[in-house]
Design a protein around this motif. Structure first.
Motif, mmCIF file in Angstrom:
data_model
loop_
_atom_site.group_PDB
_atom_site.id
_atom_site.type_symbol
_atom_site.label_atom_id
_atom_site.label_comp_id
_atom_site.label_asym_id
_atom_site.label_seq_id
_atom_site.Cartn_x
_atom_site.Cartn_y
_atom_site.Cartn_z
ATOM 1 N N LYS A 7 16.767 106.569 89.592
ATOM 2 C CA LYS A 7 16.411 105.759 88.432
ATOM 3 C C LYS A 7 17.360 106.076 87.281
ATOM 4 O O LYS A 7 17.714 107.241 87.049
ATOM 5 C CB LYS A 7 14.973 106.058 87.987
ATOM 6 C CG LYS A 7 13.925 105.900 89.094
ATOM 7 C CD LYS A 7 13.766 104.468 89.539
ATOM 8 C CE LYS A 7 12.614 104.342 90.541
ATOM 9 N NZ LYS A 7 12.392 102.950 90.974
ATOM 10 N N ASN A 8 17.766 105.036 86.578
ATOM 11 C CA ASN A 8 18.632 105.196 85.422
ATOM 12 C C ASN A 8 17.789 105.127 84.149
ATOM 13 O O ASN A 8 17.109 104.132 83.907
ATOM 14 C CB ASN A 8 19.714 104.110 85.404
ATOM 15 C CG ASN A 8 20.735 104.331 84.317
ATOM 16 O OD1 ASN A 8 21.066 105.470 84.006
ATOM 17 N ND2 ASN A 8 21.232 103.254 83.733
ATOM 18 N N PHE A 39 16.203 111.451 90.134
ATOM 19 C CA PHE A 39 15.355 111.101 91.272
ATOM 20 C C PHE A 39 13.927 110.819 90.842
ATOM 21 O O PHE A 39 13.138 110.288 91.622
ATOM 22 C CB PHE A 39 15.350 112.241 92.303
ATOM 23 C CG PHE A 39 16.613 112.341 93.105
ATOM 24 C CD1 PHE A 39 17.112 111.255 93.804
ATOM 25 C CD2 PHE A 39 17.315 113.536 93.170
ATOM 26 C CE1 PHE A 39 18.273 111.340 94.556
ATOM 27 C CE2 PHE A 39 18.479 113.643 93.922
ATOM 28 C CZ PHE A 39 18.955 112.544 94.616
ATOM 29 N N GLY A 40 13.582 111.172 89.627
ATOM 30 C CA GLY A 40 12.234 110.913 89.146
ATOM 31 C C GLY A 40 11.565 112.165 88.631
ATOM 32 O O GLY A 40 12.146 113.253 88.601
ATOM 33 N N PRO A 41 10.301 112.047 88.219
ATOM 34 C CA PRO A 41 9.591 113.191 87.646
ATOM 35 C C PRO A 41 9.245 114.234 88.695
ATOM 36 O O PRO A 41 9.115 113.933 89.883
ATOM 37 C CB PRO A 41 8.325 112.546 87.068
ATOM 38 C CG PRO A 41 8.112 111.332 87.911
ATOM 39 C CD PRO A 41 9.478 110.829 88.252
ATOM 40 N N ALA A 42 9.088 115.485 88.244
ATOM 41 C CA ALA A 42 8.690 116.558 89.158
ATOM 42 C C ALA A 42 7.219 116.458 89.500
ATOM 43 O O ALA A 42 6.767 116.974 90.522
ATOM 44 C CB ALA A 42 8.995 117.919 88.533
ATOM 45 N N ASN A 43 6.441 115.800 88.653
ATOM 46 C CA ASN A 43 5.004 115.687 88.883
ATOM 47 C C ASN A 43 4.716 114.724 90.023
ATOM 48 O O ASN A 43 5.389 113.708 90.178
ATOM 49 C CB ASN A 43 4.310 115.193 87.609
ATOM 50 C CG ASN A 43 2.803 115.183 87.746
ATOM 51 O OD1 ASN A 43 2.233 116.083 88.333
ATOM 52 N ND2 ASN A 43 2.174 114.154 87.210
ATOM 53 N N ASP A 44 3.714 115.044 90.846
ATOM 54 C CA ASP A 44 3.308 114.211 91.966
ATOM 55 C C ASP A 44 1.802 114.017 91.896
ATOM 56 O O ASP A 44 1.039 114.958 92.008
ATOM 57 C CB ASP A 44 3.693 114.868 93.290
ATOM 58 C CG ASP A 44 3.490 113.931 94.479
ATOM 59 O OD1 ASP A 44 2.694 112.987 94.344
ATOM 60 O OD2 ASP A 44 4.129 114.145 95.516
ATOM 61 N N LYS A 45 1.365 112.763 91.709
ATOM 62 C CA LYS A 45 -0.064 112.485 91.546
ATOM 63 C C LYS A 45 -0.876 112.836 92.789
ATOM 64 O O LYS A 45 -2.075 113.055 92.710
ATOM 65 C CB LYS A 45 -0.262 110.998 91.207
ATOM 66 C CG LYS A 45 0.208 110.617 89.813
ATOM 67 C CD LYS A 45 -0.041 109.147 89.558
ATOM 68 C CE LYS A 45 0.399 108.749 88.147
ATOM 69 N NZ LYS A 45 0.189 107.314 87.903
ATOM 70 N N SER A 46 -0.201 112.868 93.955
ATOM 71 C CA SER A 46 -0.930 113.164 95.185
ATOM 72 C C SER A 46 -1.197 114.655 95.356
ATOM 73 O O SER A 46 -1.896 115.072 96.271
ATOM 74 C CB SER A 46 -0.129 112.664 96.398
ATOM 75 O OG SER A 46 1.095 113.367 96.511
ATOM 76 N N VAL A 92 10.007 115.498 79.518
ATOM 77 C CA VAL A 92 10.344 115.302 78.103
ATOM 78 C C VAL A 92 11.839 115.091 77.933
ATOM 79 O O VAL A 92 12.649 115.544 78.737
ATOM 80 C CB VAL A 92 9.910 116.508 77.228
ATOM 81 C CG1 VAL A 92 8.413 116.718 77.307
ATOM 82 C CG2 VAL A 92 10.658 117.768 77.636
ATOM 83 N N ILE A 93 12.177 114.375 76.875
ATOM 84 C CA ILE A 93 13.555 114.311 76.399
ATOM 85 C C ILE A 93 13.650 115.235 75.194
ATOM 86 O O ILE A 93 12.895 115.081 74.229
ATOM 87 C CB ILE A 93 13.970 112.884 76.006
ATOM 88 C CG1 ILE A 93 14.018 111.979 77.245
ATOM 89 C CG2 ILE A 93 15.337 112.886 75.304
ATOM 90 C CD1 ILE A 93 14.354 110.532 76.929
ATOM 91 N N GLU A 94 14.537 116.196 75.272
ATOM 92 C CA GLU A 94 14.727 117.151 74.172
ATOM 93 C C GLU A 94 16.075 116.878 73.516
ATOM 94 O O GLU A 94 17.107 116.923 74.165
ATOM 95 C CB GLU A 94 14.682 118.586 74.692
ATOM 96 C CG GLU A 94 14.816 119.635 73.588
ATOM 97 C CD GLU A 94 14.788 121.049 74.144
ATOM 98 O OE1 GLU A 94 13.697 121.528 74.502
ATOM 99 O OE2 GLU A 94 15.881 121.658 74.245
ATOM 100 N N LEU A 136 8.389 107.710 83.127
ATOM 101 C CA LEU A 136 8.957 108.070 84.422
ATOM 102 C C LEU A 136 7.984 107.777 85.558
ATOM 103 O O LEU A 136 8.392 107.357 86.645
ATOM 104 C CB LEU A 136 9.360 109.547 84.438
ATOM 105 C CG LEU A 136 10.483 109.976 83.503
ATOM 106 C CD1 LEU A 136 10.970 111.379 83.858
ATOM 107 C CD2 LEU A 136 11.650 109.003 83.541
ATOM 108 N N GLU A 137 6.695 107.997 85.317
ATOM 109 C CA GLU A 137 5.704 107.680 86.335
ATOM 110 C C GLU A 137 5.670 106.180 86.599
ATOM 111 O O GLU A 137 5.597 105.733 87.754
ATOM 112 C CB GLU A 137 4.312 108.162 85.902
ATOM 113 C CG GLU A 137 4.115 109.660 86.007
ATOM 114 C CD GLU A 137 4.048 110.140 87.445
ATOM 115 O OE1 GLU A 137 3.903 109.297 88.355
ATOM 116 O OE2 GLU A 137 4.152 111.352 87.677
#
Length: 291
Positions: free
Chosen positions: A148-149, A213-220, A229-231, A252-253
């Motif tokens: 994802k861009n 590649f996307g967020p580190a969080n996984d809802k599953s 976050v963008i810092e 991102l989600e």
């Protein structure tokens, strides 16, 4: 060295020859044509196809540059992965196993937290195709973005612009890998981060871009959620510093769930005050997220 080189060439030749379906060797062959729908994504002719036989035999690899995807294979059931073959900084791992094949980017720090940005990666996975002896079949599939861009914009207050020395931005709480068969980023013990590309316009607009590649969080997963976050770190000419953190977890989600989208545009309005989703490309969405 010559012996090793000849041995390597011979091994390569054997591997390549084993990929073909040869009737004289007693193989019962069939033909499959894969038709790819690229939608709005940029089409790539240099593609890699990996066919995983259902009987557990070694995967069959093809590299196709013509844009015509027709294959002659031994009869049987297969799972298939295919993706563009022109990436330069993506490492493919566990590629011999359909369910565990991943694409990753290498860390740029010893701690392994900061990673490179991946090249744009497109492709898809097919859970099953059936090859029958002497028959031709066609399988139509849609190509999806594995990466994802992200584009973020923020305006530097007019009174601050002359005093700004340097600005850097990082996207934190992201994944450094994606599971190819599931087209989802891989949940990791340590969330990664990457340095964003920054550009300041004459009107004070700061544009920050990166590929992920996307967020580190996984809802599953039942583990605790990871915040993305963008810092933004600003250094002024008087050596003072200013750090702004914008929570972009929701963005991102959302873009991960929208498989047809490969770019999100985020507006960070009035530097340090609040953050809002200003637009999406392609497609539309609206909402707000907290600072």
């Amino acid at each position: 060295k010559d012996f090793i080189m000849k041995k390597t060439i011979l091994l390569s030749a054997l591997l390549i020859s084993s990929f073909s379906c040869i009737k004289e060797k007693g193989q019962d062959c069939g033909t499959i044509m894969i038709t790819a729908d690229w939608g709005n994504l940029p089409k790539c002719n240099d593609m890699r196809f990996i066919f995983y036989p259902d009987n557990g035999e070694r995967p069959i690899n093809y590299t196709i540059k013509s844009g015509i995807y027709t294959f002659n294979l031994p009869q049987g059931k297969y799972k298939v992965l295919f993706f563009n073959n022109d990436t330069k900084n993506i490492l493919f791992q566990n590629i011999d196993r359909y369910e565990f094949a991943t694409a990753s980017v290498m860390p740029v720090s010893k701690a392994g937290i900061t990673v490179n940005q991946p090249d744009m990666l497109y492709g898809t996975a097919i859970d099953e195709i059936i090859i029958e002896e002497g028959k031709s079949a066609e399988n139509k599939v849609k190509i999806y973005p594995y990466t994802k861009n992200i584009v973020a914009n923020i305006n530097i207050p007019e009174e601050e612009r002359p005093q700004v020395n340097t600005i850097t931005a990082q996207l934190k709480g992201i994944s450094s890998s994606v599971l190819l068969s599931a087209r989802r980023s891989v949940l990791e013990n340590i969330p990664a981060e990457t340095l964003m590309n920054t550009q300041v316009q004459l009107d004070g607009n700061l544009t920050m871009t990166c590929t992920t590649f996307g967020p580190a969080n996984d809802k599953s997963s039942s583990t605790s959620e990871v915040t993305s976050v963008i810092e933004i770190n600003t250094t002024y000419k008087n050596n003072t510093r200013k750090t702004i953190t914008a929570d972009v977890t929701t963005v991102l989600e959302n873009i991960r769930e929208e498989e047809n989208l490969n770019q999100a545009v985020i507006g960070l309005k009035d530097m340090g005050i609040y953050v809002a989703v200003s637009g999406w490309k392609p497609g539309t969405a609206s909402g707000s997220i907290n600072k």
